[in-house]
Design a protein around this motif. Structure first.
Motif, PDB file in Angstrom:
ATOM      1  N   ALA A 169       0.842  -1.205   0.000  1.00 15.60           N
ATOM      2  CA  ALA A 169       0.000   0.000   0.000  1.00 15.60           C
ATOM      3  C   ALA A 169       0.874   1.250   0.000  1.00 15.60           C
ATOM      4  O   ALA A 169       0.563   2.236  -0.675  1.00 15.60           O
ATOM      5  CB  ALA A 169      -0.914  -0.007   1.221  1.00 15.60           C
ATOM      6  N   LEU A 205       0.549   4.047  -2.833  1.00 13.77           N
ATOM      7  CA  LEU A 205       0.121   5.396  -2.433  1.00 13.77           C
ATOM      8  C   LEU A 205       1.220   6.433  -2.647  1.00 13.77           C
ATOM      9  O   LEU A 205       0.931   7.612  -2.858  1.00 13.77           O
ATOM     10  CB  LEU A 205      -0.319   5.400  -0.967  1.00 13.77           C
ATOM     11  CG  LEU A 205      -1.599   4.627  -0.671  1.00 13.77           C
ATOM     12  CD1 LEU A 205      -1.780   4.443   0.837  1.00 13.77           C
ATOM     13  CD2 LEU A 205      -2.809   5.330  -1.276  1.00 13.77           C
ATOM     14  N   SER A 228      -4.291   8.290  -3.587  1.00 14.32           N
ATOM     15  CA  SER A 228      -5.753   8.294  -3.635  1.00 14.32           C
ATOM     16  C   SER A 228      -6.235   6.894  -3.289  1.00 14.32           C
ATOM     17  O   SER A 228      -5.517   5.900  -3.491  1.00 14.32           O
ATOM     18  CB  SER A 228      -6.247   8.708  -5.021  1.00 14.32           C
ATOM     19  OG  SER A 228      -6.186   7.602  -5.889  1.00 14.32           O
ATOM     20  N   ALA A 229      -7.439   6.807  -2.766  1.00 18.26           N
ATOM     21  CA  ALA A 229      -7.980   5.513  -2.340  1.00 18.26           C
ATOM     22  C   ALA A 229      -8.001   4.527  -3.506  1.00 18.26           C
ATOM     23  O   ALA A 229      -7.779   3.325  -3.317  1.00 18.26           O
ATOM     24  CB  ALA A 229      -9.378   5.708  -1.753  1.00 18.26           C
ATOM     25  N   ASP A 230      -8.233   5.018  -4.736  1.00 17.45           N
ATOM     26  CA  ASP A 230      -8.286   4.134  -5.910  1.00 17.45           C
ATOM     27  C   ASP A 230      -6.970   3.406  -6.143  1.00 17.45           C
ATOM     28  O   ASP A 230      -6.951   2.322  -6.723  1.00 17.45           O
ATOM     29  CB  ASP A 230      -8.592   4.944  -7.180  1.00 17.45           C
ATOM     30  CG  ASP A 230      -9.903   5.693  -7.064  1.00 17.45           C
ATOM     31  OD1 ASP A 230     -10.702   5.306  -6.182  1.00 17.45           O
ATOM     32  OD2 ASP A 230     -10.109   6.646  -7.841  1.00 17.45           O
ATOM     33  N   LEU A 256      -5.377   1.764  -4.310  1.00 15.12           N
ATOM     34  CA  LEU A 256      -5.309   0.499  -3.575  1.00 15.12           C
ATOM     35  C   LEU A 256      -6.157  -0.594  -4.223  1.00 15.12           C
ATOM     36  O   LEU A 256      -6.102  -1.754  -3.802  1.00 15.12           O
ATOM     37  CB  LEU A 256      -5.773   0.716  -2.133  1.00 15.12           C
ATOM     38  CG  LEU A 256      -4.969   1.747  -1.346  1.00 15.12           C
ATOM     39  CD1 LEU A 256      -5.696   2.107  -0.045  1.00 15.12           C
ATOM     40  CD2 LEU A 256      -3.579   1.218  -1.039  1.00 15.12           C
ATOM     41  N   ASP A 257      -6.929  -0.226  -5.243  1.00 17.23           N
ATOM     42  CA  ASP A 257      -7.910  -1.171  -5.802  1.00 17.23           C
ATOM     43  C   ASP A 257      -7.309  -2.519  -6.182  1.00 17.23           C
ATOM     44  O   ASP A 257      -7.907  -3.557  -5.947  1.00 17.23           O
ATOM     45  CB  ASP A 257      -8.611  -0.548  -7.027  1.00 17.23           C
ATOM     46  CG  ASP A 257      -9.713   0.407  -6.587  1.00 17.23           C
ATOM     47  OD1 ASP A 257     -10.161   0.284  -5.420  1.00 17.23           O
ATOM     48  OD2 ASP A 257     -10.103   1.273  -7.395  1.00 17.23           O
ATOM     49  N   LYS A 268      -7.912  -3.310   4.072  1.00 18.92           N
ATOM     50  CA  LYS A 268      -7.991  -2.518   2.844  1.00 18.92           C
ATOM     51  C   LYS A 268      -9.052  -1.420   2.973  1.00 18.92           C
ATOM     52  O   LYS A 268      -8.816  -0.266   2.600  1.00 18.92           O
ATOM     53  CB  LYS A 268      -8.307  -3.435   1.666  1.00 18.92           C
ATOM     54  CG  LYS A 268      -8.253  -2.746   0.323  1.00 18.92           C
ATOM     55  CD  LYS A 268      -8.113  -3.787  -0.773  1.00 18.92           C
ATOM     56  CE  LYS A 268      -8.597  -3.270  -2.106  1.00 18.92           C
ATOM     57  NZ  LYS A 268      -8.530  -4.316  -3.144  1.00 18.92           N
ATOM     58  N   THR A 300      -7.766   1.316   5.209  1.00 13.40           N
ATOM     59  CA  THR A 300      -6.695   2.076   4.564  1.00 13.40           C
ATOM     60  C   THR A 300      -7.297   3.070   3.570  1.00 13.40           C
ATOM     61  O   THR A 300      -6.903   4.241   3.524  1.00 13.40           O
ATOM     62  CB  THR A 300      -5.705   1.132   3.848  1.00 13.40           C
ATOM     63  OG1 THR A 300      -5.261   0.142   4.776  1.00 13.40           O
ATOM     64  CG2 THR A 300      -4.499   1.904   3.330  1.00 13.40           C
ATOM     65  N   LYS A 301      -8.269   2.604   2.807  1.00 11.29           N
ATOM     66  CA  LYS A 301      -8.925   3.523   1.855  1.00 11.29           C
ATOM     67  C   LYS A 301      -9.577   4.684   2.590  1.00 11.29           C
ATOM     68  O   LYS A 301      -9.485   5.840   2.164  1.00 11.29           O
ATOM     69  CB  LYS A 301      -9.998   2.765   1.056  1.00 11.29           C
ATOM     70  CG  LYS A 301      -9.433   1.861  -0.014  1.00 11.29           C
ATOM     71  CD  LYS A 301     -10.575   1.325  -0.879  1.00 11.29           C
ATOM     72  CE  LYS A 301     -10.037   0.824  -2.208  1.00 11.29           C
ATOM     73  NZ  LYS A 301     -11.050   0.738  -3.243  1.00 11.29           N
ATOM     74  N   ARG A 302     -10.240   4.365   3.678  1.00 11.47           N
ATOM     75  CA  ARG A 302     -10.894   5.446   4.439  1.00 11.47           C
ATOM     76  C   ARG A 302      -9.868   6.434   4.974  1.00 11.47           C
ATOM     77  O   ARG A 302     -10.103   7.648   4.999  1.00 11.47           O
ATOM     78  CB  ARG A 302     -11.688   4.868   5.614  1.00 11.47           C
ATOM     79  CG  ARG A 302     -12.963   4.183   5.167  1.00 11.47           C
ATOM     80  CD  ARG A 302     -13.795   3.806   6.383  1.00 11.47           C
ATOM     81  NE  ARG A 302     -14.876   2.919   5.982  1.00 11.47           N
ATOM     82  CZ  ARG A 302     -15.675   2.293   6.831  1.00 11.47           C
ATOM     83  NH1 ARG A 302     -15.522   2.450   8.133  1.00 11.47           N
ATOM     84  NH2 ARG A 302     -16.641   1.513   6.390  1.00 11.47           N
ATOM     85  N   ALA A 325      -8.704   8.614   2.145  1.00 10.64           N
ATOM     86  CA  ALA A 325      -9.750   9.580   1.791  1.00 10.64           C
ATOM     87  C   ALA A 325      -9.825  10.698   2.831  1.00 10.64           C
ATOM     88  O   ALA A 325      -9.970  11.875   2.495  1.00 10.64           O
ATOM     89  CB  ALA A 325     -11.093   8.867   1.661  1.00 10.64           C
TER      90      ALA A 325
END
Ligand SMILES: Cc1cc2nc3c(=O)[nH]c(=O)nc-3n(C[C@H](O)[C@H](O)[C@H](O)COP(=O)(O)OP(=O)(O)OC[C@H]3O[C@@H](n4cnc5c(N)ncnc54)[C@H](O)[C@@H]3O)c2cc1C
Ligand code: FES
Ligand code: FES
Lengths: 161, 261
Positions: B211, B215, B220-222, B224-225, B250, B253-255, B258
């Motif tokens: 990650a 990053l 951006s959260a995307d 990590l997709d 995951k 981490t996205k939160r 964001a």
């Protein structure tokens, strides 16, 4: 044994205590101030909340030896000088903020600490602050209402959930 | 509880001397240690309370670094570490107000509970743990469940946090204990992003390097997709399976990304 001196509800007390004497034991067994309750004895329920130097702490998770030199307040200090119920206590009675009453000393002590820092808390702030105070009876709603009323806020529009 | 004496030194030197004695143990806020003593899982003969040592309390800011005294309570960090908002927010969300009025950062880092919040902040920020004898980089400090680089009797004096450009800690609370079921701390620095995960791994707090790489190229959260997290080495208990925790790593981490961007 260690000698401890502290001011409890305005009175200076000096006693000899064992290292492992908890504040709850010191208050209840030594000073016979049994208003401070012990619900879980594992730092979870908040029935034992007291104030040490003005801050809310769990009496079951602090040693008496650590409070030497401190100013301690318990639920017994919440009444008015004439013996009538203090503002927060009266609001709990008026708004049915207790049922069995076991959690109430801790609730009132937490509420009093909250109102000192935040004189007009929102409902959400009250609920957040009471995170460490568990009540098995009321469902919290009337406790929150009582604390809002004690802080002088209008509670007539707060619906019972 | 077994019986013990409580000592209350007022200087680091006196505390270190007291801790040099046989079976002496440091007492921070007691929010972890007292429950442990009640269960008779520890049997010190002397508890050395660090609460009377003014030198190891308080928050100070110097340029890009926030320094927190090892004896500083979570409540004080929440109120006074505004120069590093994500850290202050983390402290303000530990346990409940009464716990925050006693528990200290030094106690939390010394204990290194696999579900505790502070270890992730220290690791993601690249903090330095300062003791009475040396300075330890966070990358070398955390050594597994309840294990740290601290030697017997070593005292956490302070923790130096470099302030990132952006950061956020996102905790999925285990509702009964209020500890992290999974918590992720993301910190973005000029030279890259660090991501630390708590609550999830059987090895304790760790950096999620995939990650970090993703990053650091695209914050951006995307970004990590495409990554997957395996549940194999994750904690599995009645609160959540390893696969569930892996999934949460995951999501949280996205939160955090964001919330930080
Ligand atoms: C109801 C409840 C909810 C909680 N929720 C959370 C949560 O959501 N997130 C979270 O992260 N934590 C949580 N905690 C734990 C809390 O943060 C503790 O305060 C913390 O883990 C330990 O800090 P302490 O100062 O109380 O240490 P203590 O309990 O006094 O000590 C813990 C250990 O650290 C050692 N120690 C203490 N201070 C030092 C020092 N300065 N140097 C070296 N060694 C030291 C002690 O010897 C002991 O081994 C919770 C605790 C409770 C009771
Ligand atoms: S008796 Fe102290 S928290 Fe329950
Ligand atoms: S009134 Fe019974 S536990 Fe709260």
């Amino acid at each position: 044994m260690t000698e401890v001196t502290m001011v409890v509800n305005g009175k200076s007390v000096t006693k000899s205590v064992k290292g492992n004497t908890l504040m709850t034991e010191f208050l209840r067994d030594e000073l016979r101030l049994t208003g401070t309750h012990v619900g879980c004895d594992t730092s979870q329920c908040g029935a034992c909340v007291i104030h040490v130097n003005g801050e809310a702490v769990k009496g079951c998770t602090m040693f008496a030896a650590e409070a030497s030199g401190a100013e301690v307040k318990t639920i017994e200090s919440m009444e008015n000088p004439d013996g009538s119920l203090g503002v927060i206590q009266q609001a709990f009675q008026d708004h049915h903020g207790l049922q069995c009453g076991f959690c109430t000393p801790g609730m009132v002590m937490s509420a009093s600490a909250l109102l000192k820092d935040n004189p007009k808390p929102s409902e959400a702030e009250i609920r957040d602050y009471l995170e460490g105070n568990i009540c098995r009876c009321t469902g919290y709603h009337n406790i929150v209402k009582a604390i809002m009323a004690a802080s002088g806020q209008d509670v007539s529009n707060i619906a019972a959930e | 509880m077994y019986s013990f004496e409580v000592e209350r030194p007022t200087s680091v030197a006196d505390a270190a001397a007291a801790l040099g004695k046989d079976e002496a143990q440091a007492l921070g806020g007691g929010q972890t240690l007292i429950p442990t003593l009640k269960q008779r899982l520890a049997s010190p003969s002397v508890l050395v309370s660090l609460a009377g040592i003014a030198d190891i309390k308080g928050v100070s800011v110097d340029g890009g670094t926030v320094t927190i005294g090892g004896g500083t309570t979570h409540g004080v960090v929440a109120a006074e570490a505004g120069a590093y908002p994500a850290l202050a927010a983390l402290a303000g969300n530990i346990g409940d107000p009464a716990v925050r009025n006693r528990g200290t950062i030094g106690g939390s880092l010394a204990n290194n509970d696999p579900s505790a919040c502070y270890p992730s902040a220290a690791l993601a920020s690249g903090a330095t743990i300062v003791t009475n004898s040396r300075e330890i980089a966070a990358d070398d400090y955390f050594q597994g469940l309840f294990e740290t680089a601290l030697e017997e009797g070593e005292i956490v004096i302070s923790v130096k946090f470099p302030i990132p450009e952006a950061a956020s800690y996102q905790k999925f609370e285990q509702p009964a204990s209020r500890f992290a079921l999974v918590g992720v701390y993301v910190a973005k620095f000029a030279d890259g992003v660090r991501v630390a995960v708590t609550g999830a791994s059987e090895g304790g707090v760790y950096r999620w390097s995939e990650a970090e790489a993703a990053l650091s190229g695209n914050f951006s959260a995307d970004a990590l997709d495409g990554l997957t997290v395996s549940g194999d080495d994750m904690i599995s208990d009645l609160h959540g399976s390893g696969d569930y925790r892996a999934h949460l790593v995951k999501v949280m981490t996205k939160r955090a990304v964001a919330a930080a961007s």
